[in-house]
Design a protein around this motif. Structure first.
Motif, short mmCIF file in Angstrom:
data_model
loop_
_atom_site.label_atom_id
_atom_site.label_comp_id
_atom_site.label_asym_id
_atom_site.label_seq_id
_atom_site.Cartn_x
_atom_site.Cartn_y
_atom_site.Cartn_z
N LYS A 186 -64.58 -37.30 -7.89
CA LYS A 186 -64.27 -37.22 -9.32
C LYS A 186 -62.89 -36.65 -9.63
CE LYS A 186 -67.66 -34.68 -10.02
NZ LYS A 186 -67.46 -33.38 -10.49
N ALA A 195 -63.89 -26.80 -13.71
CA ALA A 195 -63.02 -25.61 -13.63
C ALA A 195 -63.45 -24.57 -14.66
CB ALA A 195 -61.56 -26.02 -13.83
N GLN A 212 -64.58 -27.74 -24.53
CA GLN A 212 -64.40 -29.01 -23.79
C GLN A 212 -63.99 -30.12 -24.75
OE1 GLN A 212 -67.51 -29.60 -20.46
NE2 GLN A 212 -68.43 -28.07 -21.80
N ARG A 215 -70.19 -33.29 -15.08
CA ARG A 215 -71.57 -33.66 -14.77
C ARG A 215 -72.27 -34.26 -15.99
NH1 ARG A 215 -69.50 -31.51 -11.05
NH2 ARG A 215 -70.39 -30.53 -9.21
N ARG A 235 -81.79 -28.99 -13.30
CA ARG A 235 -81.79 -28.01 -14.39
C ARG A 235 -82.27 -28.68 -15.68
NH1 ARG A 235 -75.44 -28.06 -14.11
NH2 ARG A 235 -75.07 -29.87 -15.42
O1 DC Z 1 -67.10 -30.15 -10.31
P1 DC Z 1 -67.17 -28.76 -9.74
O2 DC Z 1 -67.64 -28.73 -8.32
O3 DC Z 1 -65.89 -28.01 -9.93
O4 DC Z 1 -68.28 -27.99 -10.63
C1 DC Z 1 -68.78 -26.72 -10.28
C2 DC Z 1 -70.17 -26.54 -10.88
O5 DC Z 1 -70.07 -26.46 -12.30
C3 DC Z 1 -71.17 -27.64 -10.61
O6 DC Z 1 -71.91 -27.41 -9.41
C4 DC Z 1 -72.07 -27.65 -11.80
C5 DC Z 1 -71.19 -27.10 -12.91
N1 DC Z 1 -70.75 -28.11 -13.85
C6 DC Z 1 -71.62 -28.48 -14.85
O7 DC Z 1 -72.76 -28.02 -14.87
N2 DC Z 1 -71.23 -29.35 -15.80
C7 DC Z 1 -70.00 -29.88 -15.78
N3 DC Z 1 -69.64 -30.73 -16.73
C8 DC Z 1 -69.09 -29.55 -14.75
C9 DC Z 1 -69.50 -28.66 -13.78
#
Ligand code: DC
Length: 232
Positions: free
Chosen positions: A21, A41, A124, A138, A195
């Motif tokens: 991504k 982030a 966001q 996500r 979740r």
């Molecule tokens: O994409 P990343 O690995 O940097 O994200 C770290 C954590 O943040 C991921 O395991 C779940 C959470 N996350 C989320 O719940 N919703 C998002 N839109 C982005 C990340």
């Protein structure tokens, strides 16, 4: 979202960690001259604050305190003259620090808290500015930008994602064990997918791309082709 903001092009790129991504979002944003939101982030910044303050992210009694941290998060994303993004937390450069495995795990834990997700929602959405946005995360297509006309969901096998992470760490001079990384990825996937609030699932209208056997250029080309169809 306002009428003005929904008229701007938005590409949501969701998927599990290691699906590509981050790299794909950056290259698509560069190719189209769009802004970028790295929503992971933001969760990682909350996680870093939690870790710095020694607050347990899995103790329910701490949710109010973690919510306050997310709500008041003093973060900035700066683009340097070289086009690199620098991430600041309370004016300190934490670009590297938030990428640590522990921070990723804690981010996934704080991301299960409904109040934390709510605290980050407007922040966001505020990333959407002219000329448009590539939003990486996500729940970009399901919750944050449900009106986006182009939604991508990237996947890849856990084996491939583990290998990609291993290579990333090697490049940083960090030794890691592939099996341990795969186990961590699976644990994080399970937490992110199961979740209650905003779980990791493709939006009903998302295009799913399995990146396991594709090069970065091939995936970027597919997204750009889909963008032309959706927006031009
Ligand atoms: O994409 P990343 O690995 O940097 O994200 C770290 C954590 O943040 C991921 O395991 C779940 C959470 N996350 C989320 O719940 N919703 C998002 N839109 C982005 C990340």
């Amino acid at each position: 979202m306002s009428n003005h903001s929904t008229m701007l092009p938005i590409i949501t790129i969701d998927g599990p960690s290691g699906s590509g991504k981050g790299t794909i979002s950056q290259q698509v944003a560069d190719a189209l001259g769009l802004h970028i939101l790295d929503s992971g982030a933001l969760y990682r910044l909350v996680a870093l604050s939690v870790l710095q303050k020694n607050i347990s992210p899995i103790c329910a009694d701490n949710e109010a305190e973690i919510y306050q941290l997310a709500e008041k998060l003093d973060a900035a994303f700066l683009t340097t003259d070289e086009g690199e993004v620098k991430i600041l937390l309370e004016d300190k450069d934490v670009t590297q620090a938030i990428r640590a495995e522990e921070c990723g795990k804690t981010a996934s834990q704080v991301a299960t808290l409904k109040t934390v997700r709510k605290a980050l929602l407007t922040r966001q959405r505020n990333f959407l500015q002219t000329p448009g946005l590539v939003a990486d995360g996500r729940d970009m297509g399901t919750i944050v930008f449900p009106d986006a006309k182009l939604k991508i969901f990237l996947t890849a096998s856990t084996e491939i994602r583990g290998k990609r992470r291993l290579n990333q760490l090697k490049e940083q001079g960090i030794n890691a064990n592939l099996h341990g990384l795969i186990r961590d990825i699976e644990e994080r996937d399970t937490r992110d997918m199961q979740r209650k609030d905003a779980p990791l699932v493709p939006a009903a209208d998302a295009i799913t791309i399995d990146t396991s056997k594709l090069s970065i250029d091939e995936v970027v080309a597919l997204v750009l082709k889909a963008y032309k169809k959706a927006y031009l």
